[in-house]
Write an enzyme that holds these catalytic residues in place. Sequence first.
Site, PDB file in Angstrom:
ATOM      1  N   GLY A  47      -2.733 -42.996 -32.614  1.00 42.27           N
ATOM      2  CA  GLY A  47      -3.003 -43.397 -31.229  1.00 42.27           C
ATOM      3  C   GLY A  47      -1.856 -44.196 -30.627  1.00 42.27           C
ATOM      4  O   GLY A  47      -1.347 -43.871 -29.548  1.00 42.27           O
ATOM      5  N   GLU A  69     -15.732 -46.511 -24.502  1.00 35.86           N
ATOM      6  CA  GLU A  69     -15.215 -46.959 -23.203  1.00 35.86           C
ATOM      7  C   GLU A  69     -14.748 -45.768 -22.355  1.00 35.86           C
ATOM      8  O   GLU A  69     -15.056 -45.659 -21.168  1.00 35.86           O
ATOM      9  CB  GLU A  69     -14.022 -47.905 -23.397  1.00 35.86           C
ATOM     10  CG  GLU A  69     -14.365 -49.233 -24.027  1.00 35.86           C
ATOM     11  CD  GLU A  69     -14.230 -49.227 -25.542  1.00 35.86           C
ATOM     12  OE1 GLU A  69     -14.426 -48.163 -26.183  1.00 35.86           O
ATOM     13  OE2 GLU A  69     -13.943 -50.299 -26.104  1.00 35.86           O
ATOM     14  N   HIS A 101       8.813 -70.470 -16.306  1.00 34.67           N
ATOM     15  CA  HIS A 101       8.056 -71.472 -15.550  1.00 34.67           C
ATOM     16  C   HIS A 101       6.649 -71.645 -16.097  1.00 34.67           C
ATOM     17  O   HIS A 101       5.801 -72.228 -15.437  1.00 34.67           O
ATOM     18  CB  HIS A 101       8.021 -71.079 -14.072  1.00 34.67           C
ATOM     19  CG  HIS A 101       9.381 -71.053 -13.471  1.00 34.67           C
ATOM     20  ND1 HIS A 101       9.915 -72.109 -12.776  1.00 34.67           N
ATOM     21  CD2 HIS A 101      10.351 -70.106 -13.518  1.00 34.67           C
ATOM     22  CE1 HIS A 101      11.151 -71.806 -12.396  1.00 34.67           C
ATOM     23  NE2 HIS A 101      11.438 -70.593 -12.835  1.00 34.67           N
ATOM     24  N   LYS A 161      -7.938 -39.190 -28.090  1.00 34.26           N
ATOM     25  CA  LYS A 161      -7.673 -38.383 -29.282  1.00 34.26           C
ATOM     26  C   LYS A 161      -8.981 -37.839 -29.843  1.00 34.26           C
ATOM     27  O   LYS A 161      -9.121 -36.657 -30.117  1.00 34.26           O
ATOM     28  CB  LYS A 161      -6.929 -39.244 -30.302  1.00 34.26           C
ATOM     29  CG  LYS A 161      -6.561 -38.519 -31.575  1.00 34.26           C
ATOM     30  CD  LYS A 161      -5.708 -39.412 -32.467  1.00 34.26           C
ATOM     31  CE  LYS A 161      -5.490 -38.763 -33.821  1.00 34.26           C
ATOM     32  NZ  LYS A 161      -4.717 -39.613 -34.734  1.00 34.26           N
TER      33      LYS A 161
END
Length: 524
Positions: A243, A188, A360, A182
């Site tokens: 975002g 990053e 599990h 945006k």
Amino acid sequence: MRDLFDDDPDRSRRFSLEACGIFLDYSKNLVTDETLGHLLALAGAADLTTRRDSLLRGDKVNNTEDRAVLHMALRNVGSRSYRVDGDDVMPGIRAVLDRMRAFSDEVRSGRWLGYTGQRITDVVSIGIGGSSLGPKMACEALHPYRQGGPRVHFVSNVDGAQLVQVLAELDAATTLFVVASKTFTTQETIANAESARAWCLASLHRDEAVAHHFVAVSTNAEAVAAFGIDTRNMFEFWDWVGGRYSLWSAIGLPIALAVGMEQFEEVLAGACDMDEHFITAPSERNIPVVLALLGIWYNNFGGADTQAIIPYDQNLQFLPTYLQQLDMESNGKRVTRDGEMVDYQTGPVIWGQPGTDAQHSFFQLIHQGTRLIPTDFILPMRSHHPLEGHHDKLVANCFAQAQALMRGRTEEEARAELAAGGMPSEGIERLVRHRVFPGNRPSNMIVVDQLTPRVLGALVAMYEHKVFVQGVVWGIDSFDQWGVELGKQLAASILSDFRQAKGSPRVDSSTAGLIRRYQTTTTD
Ligand code: G6Q
């Protein structure tokens, strides 16, 4: 809850709702008609209807950022009008959708060629947070709809390991990068995009190649141009798209590339269906409102700190992570819209993973731990795969978990079971408490016929509206995210400290020590 079911054979019918391809059975909750009446009154007292109308009107409901919040306009395949500062936003939205359609058709049909004239086989989407989690979740969810499209990969982390791993499998001549940001300033994303461009040029050698292999999705044309992407290859969106609510905008381009624009438009249509339901259904028949109020019941009146999301659908494996951001970034606030400190809990911790894997690993704690963990089960009645017997087992497990959480197993039942298995009485006494399940553990069963693009859109929009309703009841701004800022600022400052020989005097001894250790290790 056993008693509630015994006393009212009609409970499951009365405590269930259906709309937009979603069936919600909320009968396995610790609520009565009276509880629900109080919760609905709470929503009324928080002016839910007024707040919802204000959102729809394009008011600046994100008041700390002074922005309208109009992601509903992005999926407005109906005839509603959405305006920001008096201007109709629909023509701009439709123009971008047209460009996305033309572009994704070109790439998927092989008409869009890479610099050396080859067709695109792989798309790498570079973005982070709201500019990645939505498309990543949806591309995985719609995997069965991927017919002949390019493979789509996602790179978000600044940890170069991710980009290196993805690129290792790819050929620059047949790879298209979608840089999604945006702001187009996110550390990053820019770092990954720069490294991706260097990788591309190392193989294709000419700057002109970038235009064939890079497109951008952004609100910041200037920064896109400065990066070297032709703004003719940029897909625009707007500051009134948050975002984490941007999946419906051009941020959804990787979805259109993966499964085709028609399917992406189905996702939009499903979300629009849910918008209409949310806008028009009375609160007691309104799926997002009911889900929100049940969440508030446990969060604020039952001491629950978390909410588990368990899709019994492997293709929804990234949905819990997506909803984690949607919910926790929206409602992880401790100050009201008016700047007062809250004296009640706001957003819960959202977590989960697909069943049956979850059974599990952590289900033990949900069944027999000391905490109350309301759980959303999400289940398609029909699978997309043809493997015989698997889906019956999946569905049976899902129903069984919800039933076990609700009913539990009493001490008498546990004792009787152990005795029936032939255990001597001293063994029974030693084990019986471990074999008791307290039950009364609430869950929602969210059932869809099949996970189609339209149903996916409705499902995600359902959670968006749930988050909105909870934010309204808590009186907070669900659309800002100031909590992300401080870490970003400090990271920039620490990064500059790495270049100083003696570290920085500005930081605490712990951070200074860690910086020195990093410097020493990396200069060895
Ligand atoms: C979402 C947040 C955040 C944002 C990313 C990426 O609501 O604001 O997750 O999406 O930080 O930001 P850019 O799209 O500007 O790169």
